[in-house]
Design a protein around this motif. Structure first.
Motif, PDB file in Angstrom:
ATOM      1  N   LYS A   1      35.465  31.153 -17.303  1.00  0.00           N
ATOM      2  CA  LYS A   1      34.319  31.907 -16.803  1.00  0.00           C
ATOM      3  C   LYS A   1      33.103  31.738 -17.694  1.00  0.00           C
ATOM      4  N   LYS A   2      33.303  31.927 -18.974  1.00  0.00           N
ATOM      5  CA  LYS A   2      32.185  31.835 -19.919  1.00  0.00           C
ATOM      6  C   LYS A   2      31.536  30.442 -19.872  1.00  0.00           C
ATOM      7  N   MET A   3      32.381  29.390 -19.836  1.00  0.00           N
ATOM      8  CA  MET A   3      31.855  28.033 -19.909  1.00  0.00           C
ATOM      9  C   MET A   3      31.238  27.587 -18.591  1.00  0.00           C
ATOM     10  N   ILE A   4      31.777  28.038 -17.454  1.00  0.00           N
ATOM     11  CA  ILE A   4      31.177  27.647 -16.170  1.00  0.00           C
ATOM     12  C   ILE A   4      29.821  28.322 -15.996  1.00  0.00           C
ATOM     13  N   ILE A   5      29.697  29.551 -16.498  1.00  0.00           N
ATOM     14  CA  ILE A   5      28.402  30.243 -16.440  1.00  0.00           C
ATOM     15  C   ILE A   5      27.374  29.504 -17.298  1.00  0.00           C
ATOM     16  N   ILE A   6      27.797  29.090 -18.488  1.00  0.00           N
ATOM     17  CA  ILE A   6      26.887  28.321 -19.360  1.00  0.00           C
ATOM     18  C   ILE A   6      26.521  26.995 -18.692  1.00  0.00           C
ATOM     19  N   GLY A   7      27.522  26.319 -18.115  1.00  0.00           N
ATOM     20  CA  GLY A   7      27.287  25.020 -17.496  1.00  0.00           C
ATOM     21  C   GLY A   7      26.321  25.095 -16.314  1.00  0.00           C
ATOM     22  N   ILE A   8      26.537  26.059 -15.420  1.00  0.00           N
ATOM     23  CA  ILE A   8      25.645  26.206 -14.273  1.00  0.00           C
ATOM     24  C   ILE A   8      24.242  26.584 -14.736  1.00  0.00           C
ATOM     25  N   SER A   9      24.164  27.419 -15.767  1.00  0.00           N
ATOM     26  CA  SER A   9      22.849  27.808 -16.311  1.00  0.00           C
ATOM     27  C   SER A   9      22.090  26.584 -16.821  1.00  0.00           C
ATOM     28  N   ILE A  10      22.801  25.703 -17.540  1.00  0.00           N
ATOM     29  CA  ILE A  10      22.168  24.480 -18.037  1.00  0.00           C
ATOM     30  C   ILE A  10      21.700  23.611 -16.876  1.00  0.00           C
ATOM     31  N   PHE A  11      22.527  23.517 -15.834  1.00  0.00           N
ATOM     32  CA  PHE A  11      22.169  22.717 -14.668  1.00  0.00           C
ATOM     33  C   PHE A  11      20.927  23.272 -13.979  1.00  0.00           C
ATOM     34  N   VAL A  12      20.863  24.587 -13.830  1.00  0.00           N
ATOM     35  CA  VAL A  12      19.701  25.214 -13.187  1.00  0.00           C
ATOM     36  C   VAL A  12      18.438  24.974 -14.007  1.00  0.00           C
ATOM     37  N   VAL A  13      18.531  25.157 -15.327  1.00  0.00           N
ATOM     38  CA  VAL A  13      17.371  24.924 -16.203  1.00  0.00           C
ATOM     39  C   VAL A  13      16.935  23.463 -16.127  1.00  0.00           C
ATOM     40  N   GLY A  14      17.906  22.546 -16.184  1.00  0.00           N
ATOM     41  CA  GLY A  14      17.582  21.124 -16.088  1.00  0.00           C
ATOM     42  C   GLY A  14      16.931  20.774 -14.760  1.00  0.00           C
ATOM     43  N   SER A  15      17.401  21.385 -13.675  1.00  0.00           N
ATOM     44  CA  SER A  15      16.821  21.142 -12.349  1.00  0.00           C
ATOM     45  C   SER A  15      15.385  21.661 -12.269  1.00  0.00           C
ATOM     46  N   LEU A  16      15.175  22.878 -12.796  1.00  0.00           N
ATOM     47  CA  LEU A  16      13.835  23.459 -12.787  1.00  0.00           C
ATOM     48  C   LEU A  16      12.858  22.584 -13.582  1.00  0.00           C
TER      49      LEU A  16
ATOM     50  N   PHE B   1      20.198  28.039  -5.202  1.00  0.00           N
ATOM     51  CA  PHE B   1      21.629  27.904  -4.914  1.00  0.00           C
ATOM     52  C   PHE B   1      22.461  27.987  -6.196  1.00  0.00           C
ATOM     53  N   GLY B   2      21.942  27.424  -7.282  1.00  0.00           N
ATOM     54  CA  GLY B   2      22.634  27.508  -8.570  1.00  0.00           C
ATOM     55  C   GLY B   2      22.733  28.946  -9.049  1.00  0.00           C
ATOM     56  N   LEU B   3      21.641  29.686  -8.896  1.00  0.00           N
ATOM     57  CA  LEU B   3      21.644  31.096  -9.307  1.00  0.00           C
ATOM     58  C   LEU B   3      22.605  31.908  -8.441  1.00  0.00           C
ATOM     59  N   GLY B   4      22.685  31.579  -7.142  1.00  0.00           N
ATOM     60  CA  GLY B   4      23.618  32.270  -6.257  1.00  0.00           C
ATOM     61  C   GLY B   4      25.060  32.050  -6.679  1.00  0.00           C
ATOM     62  N   SER B   5      25.404  30.809  -6.989  1.00  0.00           N
ATOM     63  CA  SER B   5      26.756  30.497  -7.459  1.00  0.00           C
ATOM     64  C   SER B   5      27.048  31.206  -8.774  1.00  0.00           C
ATOM     65  N   LEU B   6      26.052  31.222  -9.655  1.00  0.00           N
ATOM     66  CA  LEU B   6      26.186  31.858 -10.967  1.00  0.00           C
ATOM     67  C   LEU B   6      26.493  33.349 -10.823  1.00  0.00           C
ATOM     68  N   LEU B   7      25.760  34.020  -9.967  1.00  0.00           N
ATOM     69  CA  LEU B   7      25.937  35.467  -9.783  1.00  0.00           C
ATOM     70  C   LEU B   7      27.293  35.788  -9.158  1.00  0.00           C
ATOM     71  N   MET B   8      27.735  34.966  -8.209  1.00  0.00           N
ATOM     72  CA  MET B   8      29.024  35.202  -7.559  1.00  0.00           C
ATOM     73  C   MET B   8      30.182  35.043  -8.536  1.00  0.00           C
ATOM     74  N   ILE B   9      30.112  34.003  -9.382  1.00  0.00           N
ATOM     75  CA  ILE B   9      31.172  33.792 -10.375  1.00  0.00           C
ATOM     76  C   ILE B   9      31.167  34.917 -11.397  1.00  0.00           C
ATOM     77  N   ALA B  10      29.968  35.297 -11.842  1.00  0.00           N
ATOM     78  CA  ALA B  10      29.869  36.374 -12.838  1.00  0.00           C
ATOM     79  C   ALA B  10      30.431  37.683 -12.304  1.00  0.00           C
ATOM     80  N   LYS B  11      30.233  37.943 -11.014  1.00  0.00           N
ATOM     81  CA  LYS B  11      30.655  39.223 -10.436  1.00  0.00           C
ATOM     82  C   LYS B  11      32.122  39.228 -10.003  1.00  0.00           C
ATOM     83  N   TYR B  12      32.587  38.145  -9.401  1.00  0.00           N
ATOM     84  CA  TYR B  12      33.898  38.174  -8.746  1.00  0.00           C
ATOM     85  C   TYR B  12      35.023  37.447  -9.488  1.00  0.00           C
TER      86      TYR B  12
END
Length: 479
Positions: A67-82, A166-177
């Motif tokens: 969980k911790k690492m997938i959240i970090i990974g998606i966050s990096i992807f979102v920042v890189g995309s932005l 879409f990255g933020l949506g995936s991030l929030l769902m993983i963090a919550k569920y």
């Protein structure tokens, strides 16, 4: 459907579609940012960082939890995309693509590992992996379409900015569920091993990418890279033998089952690259299609990959996994054999049937390779085992592209130069005031010969895949 699994599919889709959506934007990017000579690095920077991240994040997920690492990974992807969407120069875009690649590389191994946790039985896991494979297949079809639409209607910036919501949506769902039980223990991170792995891998991929782009394999930069690879590789092995928690446990390479699976992964993904790169060239240069129609010639690969991947769930338990994989490699042999007999007058239908057979085989093979890794790996090495397989997947694309590029250029480069009538474009755009009908027929013949040589190489790899599939050890399904 499990909400976490939906988030996993969404995260996978983001990483998968990024591999195809960028291609349609390259002309607009170069027109806007200049730096044509740096085009290949838009892909290469992403590929390099993604390959390295698969290993690093796979190991970190074993140490600190998915969980911790997938959240970090998606966050990096979102920042890189932005950042990529906001880039104002080619250098900036390349740097930001590397950041995006780190995030994408972290997503693949962790999401594949999460599937093994979400589903309890092997049959259910097979269905889950089938959906993951379906996402990759669909992305191969819709990526260029979405990219073309965004570039035509808005601008190339939006192919990157689209990832953010879409990255933020995936991030929030993983963090919550996503609920994960992690035992808190003190870990000793293998920083030296990780550093040596990064340096050695960058040098190796850099030498491959530069060699394939320039056709020169003995340039000073290449030689320096070779030296770094040898020295770095030896130091890495020595470090991993001594590390208490190595970044890549060398014991993984003693696992015959994992070695065979990784060998299969390397071979089959190299075959996919041969289709993705050279079928569009053949379609434009020989058949005479425009870029869109030539690209659609490989759509059957993605469609049949998706169809057979979905069917996997119903086959597991009724047919042995090894048998399914062997059937899949048989389709690879059939498809590449058809392509190895391409003629100058081969039809689009013939090519489409060939790519469809390859896609059918890939859909049967790919999900079960991950299932096999999960069955063969120790529980505390699951992340790094899948990470190593994901690295092999990415690495094979670089090696495959370079290998087939050497084959194609060996057959075509000198023959095209001998025409002595100017540069020949591989998109079929030939100036008829320079090239006669006879010249054009000769050019089509040369490109056909180059394509055939590529697919003879692909056929050899398909036969190797069939042999490797026969070497897989049977194992009772995990219930």
């Amino acid at each position: 459907m499990n909400k976490v699994f939906i988030a996993v599919l969404l995260a996978t889709a983001l990483a998968a579609i990024e591999g195809t959506i960028v291609a349609t934007a390259i002309p607009s990017i170069t027109a806007d940012l200049s730096g044509v000579e740096l085009i290949s690095w838009i892909y290469s920077a992403y590929l390099l960082s993604a390959a390295i991240a698969t290993i690093i994040f796979g190991k970190l997920a074993d140490l600190f939890g998915r969980k911790k690492m997938i959240i970090i990974g998606i966050s990096i992807f979102v920042v890189g995309s932005l950042l990529s969407g906001l880039a104002q120069s080619m250098i900036m875009l390349i740097v930001f693509r590397a950041i995006q690649g780190i995030g994408a590389g972290s997503i693949l191994p962790i999401t594949l590992t999460m599937v093994s946790e979400i589903f309890n039985t092997e049959k259910a896991r097979a269905k889950g992996q089938g959906y993951i494979a379906m996402v990759w297949g669909v992305s191969g079809v819709i990526g260029p379409l979405i990219g073309g639409f965004l570039v035509d209607q808005l601008s190339w910036h939006y192919i990157f900015l689209l990832n953010v919501p879409f990255g933020l949506g995936s991030l929030l769902m993983i963090a919550k569920y996503y609920k994960e039980s992690v035992t808190i223990t003190k870990h000793k991170i293998d920083f030296l091993g990780a550093g040596l792995f990064v340096i050695t891998t960058v040098a190796l991929l850099l030498s491959i990418i530069e060699g394939s782009n320039t056709g020169i394999w003995n340039a000073p930069l290449q030689i320096i890279c070779y030296i770094v690879v040898v020295i770095g590789g030896l130091l890495f092995i020595r470090t991993e033998k001594r590390a208490s928690e190595p970044i890549i446990p060398l014991s993984l390479f003693k696992n015959k089952r994992l070695n065979v699976v990784n060998g299969l992964t390397f071979v089959i993904m190299s075959i996919v690259i041969s289709v993705s790169v050279y079928i569009p060239i053949y379609g434009q240069s020989v058949i005479g299609h425009n870029a869109t129609k030539a690209g659609l010639m490989i759509a059957p690969l993605s469609v049949m990959w998706t169809v057979s991947a979905i069917a996997i769930g119903s086959l597991v338990g009724k047919i042995a996994n090894k048998t399914i994989i062997q059937i899949g490699t048989s389709f690879l042999v059939a498809g590449t054999a058809m392509l190895a007999f391409l003629q100058q007058d081969s039809s689009s239908i013939y090519v489409s049937i060939s790519t469809a057979l390859i896609g059918l085989g890939m859909g049967l093979i790919a999900p079960l390779l991950i299932i096999t890794v999960q069955a063969a790996a120790k529980k505390d090495e699951m992340g790094i085992s899948i990470g190593l397989n994901s690295f092999t997947n990415t690495f094979s694309q670089s090696v495959g592209a370079a290998m087939f590029g050497v084959i194609f250029n060996f057959i075509t480069a000198k023959a095209l130069r001998d025409l002595d009538k100017g540069e020949v474009q591989l998109n079929g755009a030939l100036d008829r005031s320079i090239f006669s009908d006879a010249d054009i027929a000769t050019i089509k013949g040369i490109i056909t010969d180059g394509s055939v040589a590529v697919y003879i190489g692909a056929l050899v790899l398909a036969v190797i895949a069939f042999i490797l599939a026969a070497m897989l050890q049977k194992k009772k399904p995990i219930q």
